[in-house]
Design a protein around this motif. Sequence first.
Motif, PDB file in Angstrom:
ATOM      1  N   ILE A  23     -50.873  29.374 -80.602  1.00 44.37           N
ATOM      2  CA  ILE A  23     -51.982  29.405 -79.632  1.00 44.37           C
ATOM      3  C   ILE A  23     -53.301  29.682 -80.355  1.00 44.37           C
ATOM      4  O   ILE A  23     -54.333  29.081 -80.041  1.00 44.37           O
ATOM      5  N   GLY A  58     -57.292  16.757 -69.184  1.00 45.13           N
ATOM      6  CA  GLY A  58     -57.251  17.938 -70.042  1.00 45.13           C
ATOM      7  C   GLY A  58     -57.294  19.219 -69.229  1.00 45.13           C
ATOM      8  O   GLY A  58     -56.585  20.179 -69.523  1.00 45.13           O
ATOM      9  N   ALA A  74     -57.672  26.423 -72.136  1.00 47.22           N
ATOM     10  CA  ALA A  74     -56.211  26.499 -71.974  1.00 47.22           C
ATOM     11  C   ALA A  74     -55.627  27.555 -72.897  1.00 47.22           C
ATOM     12  O   ALA A  74     -54.799  28.370 -72.482  1.00 47.22           O
ATOM     13  N   ALA A 104     -61.440  21.877 -72.645  1.00 44.02           N
ATOM     14  CA  ALA A 104     -60.117  21.985 -72.017  1.00 44.02           C
ATOM     15  C   ALA A 104     -59.142  22.699 -72.954  1.00 44.02           C
ATOM     16  O   ALA A 104     -58.401  23.592 -72.528  1.00 44.02           O
ATOM     17  N   ILE A 105     -59.134  22.315 -74.223  1.00 44.23           N
ATOM     18  CA  ILE A 105     -58.225  22.936 -75.201  1.00 44.23           C
ATOM     19  C   ILE A 105     -58.600  24.407 -75.418  1.00 44.23           C
ATOM     20  O   ILE A 105     -57.735  25.273 -75.489  1.00 44.23           O
ATOM     21  N   ALA A 153     -54.038  19.648 -67.324  1.00 45.39           N
ATOM     22  CA  ALA A 153     -53.046  20.108 -68.293  1.00 45.39           C
ATOM     23  C   ALA A 153     -53.233  21.595 -68.579  1.00 45.39           C
ATOM     24  O   ALA A 153     -52.271  22.370 -68.593  1.00 45.39           O
ATOM     25  N   ALA A 154     -54.496  21.998 -68.779  1.00 46.13           N
ATOM     26  CA  ALA A 154     -54.822  23.392 -69.079  1.00 46.13           C
ATOM     27  C   ALA A 154     -54.347  24.311 -67.956  1.00 46.13           C
ATOM     28  O   ALA A 154     -53.719  25.342 -68.207  1.00 46.13           O
ATOM     29  N   CYS A 161     -52.025  23.741 -65.638  1.00 46.60           N
ATOM     30  CA  CYS A 161     -50.550  23.748 -65.526  1.00 46.60           C
ATOM     31  C   CYS A 161     -49.897  24.605 -66.607  1.00 46.60           C
ATOM     32  O   CYS A 161     -49.086  25.484 -66.306  1.00 46.60           O
ATOM     33  N   THR A 162     -50.234  24.350 -67.860  1.00 46.98           N
ATOM     34  CA  THR A 162     -49.515  25.066 -68.926  1.00 46.98           C
ATOM     35  C   THR A 162     -49.935  26.536 -68.990  1.00 46.98           C
ATOM     36  O   THR A 162     -49.096  27.407 -69.210  1.00 46.98           O
ATOM     37  N   TRP A 211     -54.320  26.498 -81.958  1.00 48.85           N
ATOM     38  CA  TRP A 211     -54.854  25.560 -80.953  1.00 48.85           C
ATOM     39  C   TRP A 211     -56.276  25.948 -80.564  1.00 48.85           C
ATOM     40  O   TRP A 211     -57.141  25.083 -80.366  1.00 48.85           O
TER      41      TRP A 211
END
Lengths: 91, 91
Positions: free
Chosen positions: A46, A7, A64, A60-61, A10-11, A13-14, A49
């Motif tokens: 966003i 997570g 991010a 993480a979400i 991913a956070a 990177c994006t 999210w």
Amino acid sequence: MNLEWMGYAAAVCTASSFIPQAIHTLKTKDTRAISLSMYIIFNLGIMFWLGYGLYLNDLAIILANAVTGMFSLTVLIAKLKNDVWNKRSAE
Amino acid sequence: MNLEWMGYAAAVCTASSFIPQAIHTLKTKDTRAISLSMYIIFNLGIMFWLGYGLYLNDLAIILANAVTGMFSLTVLIAKLKNDVWNKRSAE
């Protein structure tokens, strides 16, 4: 197996892939090639999210989307400033 | 309060905002303005999110990133085709 790291990877990177656009927009103030409707929908997404991350209590979400939102909101505000507010004040 | 819908609303917004770029790229085959490194990092991030969604067993995260990945991978492949493969075959 604890895949919590995934997570965060991913956070990073994006979220980081939105930095170049924000820097470019802040530097050049050029937002002609940017789609207003796409950025409104994206920023809305966003925010959803972020709300969903808070609901799941998933750091993480949350991180991010807080970071991505900072960049994408910067671009959206620049676009609105160029297209909507400046056009009105020129009338 | 069940806020599961928020994840799906988020998924629809962020995934759909990548459609215009994919369509534009497929139509024009023009990828000059697209940053290769940004798209590599972004696609890597989407793969991590997909893995994280499977790990959390969260359908909104899985669907969002499966769909977003389809679009962003389309753009990345077009970029690689234009910049790397075509350049090599021209040498």
